[in-house]
Motif scaffolding. Structure first.
Motif, PDB file in Angstrom:
ATOM      1  N   UNK A 274      39.964  77.816  -2.201  1.00 13.67           N
ATOM      2  CA  UNK A 274      39.484  76.698  -1.381  1.00 13.67           C
ATOM      3  C   UNK A 274      39.494  75.398  -2.173  1.00 13.67           C
ATOM      4  N   UNK A 275      39.020  75.441  -3.405  1.00 12.30           N
ATOM      5  CA  UNK A 275      38.926  74.194  -4.181  1.00 12.30           C
ATOM      6  C   UNK A 275      40.274  73.700  -4.670  1.00 12.30           C
ATOM      7  N   UNK A 276      41.299  74.508  -4.580  1.00 13.73           N
ATOM      8  CA  UNK A 276      42.653  74.067  -4.932  1.00 13.73           C
ATOM      9  C   UNK A 276      43.290  73.264  -3.791  1.00 13.73           C
ATOM     10  N   UNK A 277      42.741  73.369  -2.614  1.00 16.01           N
ATOM     11  CA  UNK A 277      43.301  72.653  -1.464  1.00 16.01           C
ATOM     12  C   UNK A 277      42.982  71.166  -1.579  1.00 16.01           C
ATOM     13  N   UNK A 278      43.933  70.315  -1.171  1.00 18.29           N
ATOM     14  CA  UNK A 278      43.657  68.871  -1.215  1.00 18.29           C
ATOM     15  C   UNK A 278      42.468  68.495  -0.331  1.00 18.29           C
ATOM     16  N   UNK A 279      42.377  69.123   0.827  1.00 20.17           N
ATOM     17  CA  UNK A 279      41.252  68.904   1.739  1.00 20.17           C
ATOM     18  C   UNK A 279      40.710  70.278   2.131  1.00 20.17           C
ATOM     19  N   UNK A 280      39.612  70.697   1.506  1.00 21.57           N
ATOM     20  CA  UNK A 280      39.079  72.030   1.804  1.00 21.57           C
ATOM     21  C   UNK A 280      38.359  72.068   3.157  1.00 21.57           C
ATOM     22  N   UNK A 281      38.938  72.796   4.095  1.00 18.12           N
ATOM     23  CA  UNK A 281      38.342  73.008   5.410  1.00 18.12           C
ATOM     24  C   UNK A 281      38.525  74.486   5.727  1.00 18.12           C
ATOM     25  N   UNK A 282      37.446  75.246   5.632  1.00 18.69           N
ATOM     26  CA  UNK A 282      37.564  76.700   5.746  1.00 18.69           C
ATOM     27  C   UNK A 282      36.437  77.301   6.571  1.00 18.69           C
ATOM     28  N   UNK A 283      36.729  78.476   7.088  1.00 21.31           N
ATOM     29  CA  UNK A 283      35.738  79.313   7.735  1.00 21.31           C
ATOM     30  C   UNK A 283      35.541  80.518   6.825  1.00 21.31           C
ATOM     31  N   UNK A 284      34.367  80.644   6.248  1.00 24.54           N
ATOM     32  CA  UNK A 284      34.050  81.791   5.384  1.00 24.54           C
ATOM     33  C   UNK A 284      33.541  82.897   6.298  1.00 24.54           C
ATOM     34  N   UNK A 285      34.265  83.988   6.370  1.00 23.83           N
ATOM     35  CA  UNK A 285      33.958  85.011   7.367  1.00 23.83           C
ATOM     36  C   UNK A 285      33.838  86.403   6.762  1.00 23.83           C
ATOM     37  N   UNK A 286      33.262  86.506   5.580  1.00 24.87           N
ATOM     38  CA  UNK A 286      33.016  87.818   4.996  1.00 24.87           C
ATOM     39  C   UNK A 286      31.984  88.561   5.841  1.00 24.87           C
TER      40      UNK A 286
ATOM     41  N   UNK B 230      31.616  66.426   2.239  1.00 20.17           N
ATOM     42  CA  UNK B 230      31.680  67.849   2.549  1.00 20.17           C
ATOM     43  C   UNK B 230      30.505  68.218   3.425  1.00 20.17           C
ATOM     44  N   UNK B 231      30.765  69.021   4.436  1.00 21.16           N
ATOM     45  CA  UNK B 231      29.699  69.576   5.261  1.00 21.16           C
ATOM     46  C   UNK B 231      29.818  71.093   5.223  1.00 21.16           C
ATOM     47  N   UNK B 232      28.692  71.754   5.023  1.00 22.83           N
ATOM     48  CA  UNK B 232      28.620  73.213   5.057  1.00 22.83           C
ATOM     49  C   UNK B 232      27.716  73.583   6.222  1.00 22.83           C
ATOM     50  N   UNK B 233      28.200  74.460   7.082  1.00 25.67           N
ATOM     51  CA  UNK B 233      27.425  74.902   8.245  1.00 25.67           C
ATOM     52  C   UNK B 233      27.227  76.402   8.135  1.00 25.67           C
TER      53      UNK B 233
END
Length: 161
Positions: free
Chosen positions: A14-26, A126-129
């Motif tokens: 995720x942090x290697x991405x230029x713009x980190x936008x992810x859904x963490x779904x573990x 950054x926003x974390x939900x």
């Protein structure tokens, strides 16, 4: 804290991405909070993020505050009705701009249109939900909470849900 290999892997990807936008779904219990903390920590330490908003269910506000401090030495401020009122009485301006790292509950954010607008205007890197799967969306309609988070996500460079 003992980190699991998949947590490092996800954070690194995720942090290697230029713009980190992810859904963490573990699955439950596999450390999505830790993954989000690793991502935030790396982005903050590298200077790629300076302002972070964490939006969580009411019952998890203090748990996130403690976890981010204890595990990552990230000192978040809780923005809730009491603090917001105190800030509004002592300072002019946007209460969401009173700290660089902010945790607030979803109900606090979505329960008042002025506060929702203030959060939108605050400028987040950054926003974390947490618990984003409870926001409520269907093809026919989206919930008020979903629309509020969607509007914030459009203004944030990075987003982890």
């Amino acid at each position: 804290m003992q980190l699991l290999p998949h947590q490092f892997y996800i954070a690194r990807q995720v942090t290697r991405r230029p713009v980190p936008r992810v859904l963490l779904a573990d699955e439950v219990g596999l450390g999505k909070t830790v993954e989000a903390g690793l991502i935030m920590h790396q982005l903050l330490c590298s200077g790629r993020a300076k302002r972070v908003l964490v939006v969580v269910p009411d019952s998890l506000v203090h748990q996130w505050l403690v976890e981010m401090l204890r595990r990552f030495n990230l000192r978040f401020s809780i923005l809730d009705p009491l603090r917001c009122t105190a800030l509004e009485m002592t300072e002019e301006g946007n209460p969401f701009e009173s700290a660089q790292l902010v945790i607030c509950s979803l109900s606090f954010l979505t329960g008042d249109d002025d506060r929702r607008r203030a959060a939108l205007e605050a400028g987040w890197d950054l926003m974390v939900v947490d618990e984003a799967h409870h926001l409520g969306w269907s093809e026919e309609a989206a919930s008020h909470s979903y629309l509020a988070i969607e509007a914030l996500a459009r203004r944030c460079r990075g987003c982890c849900c």
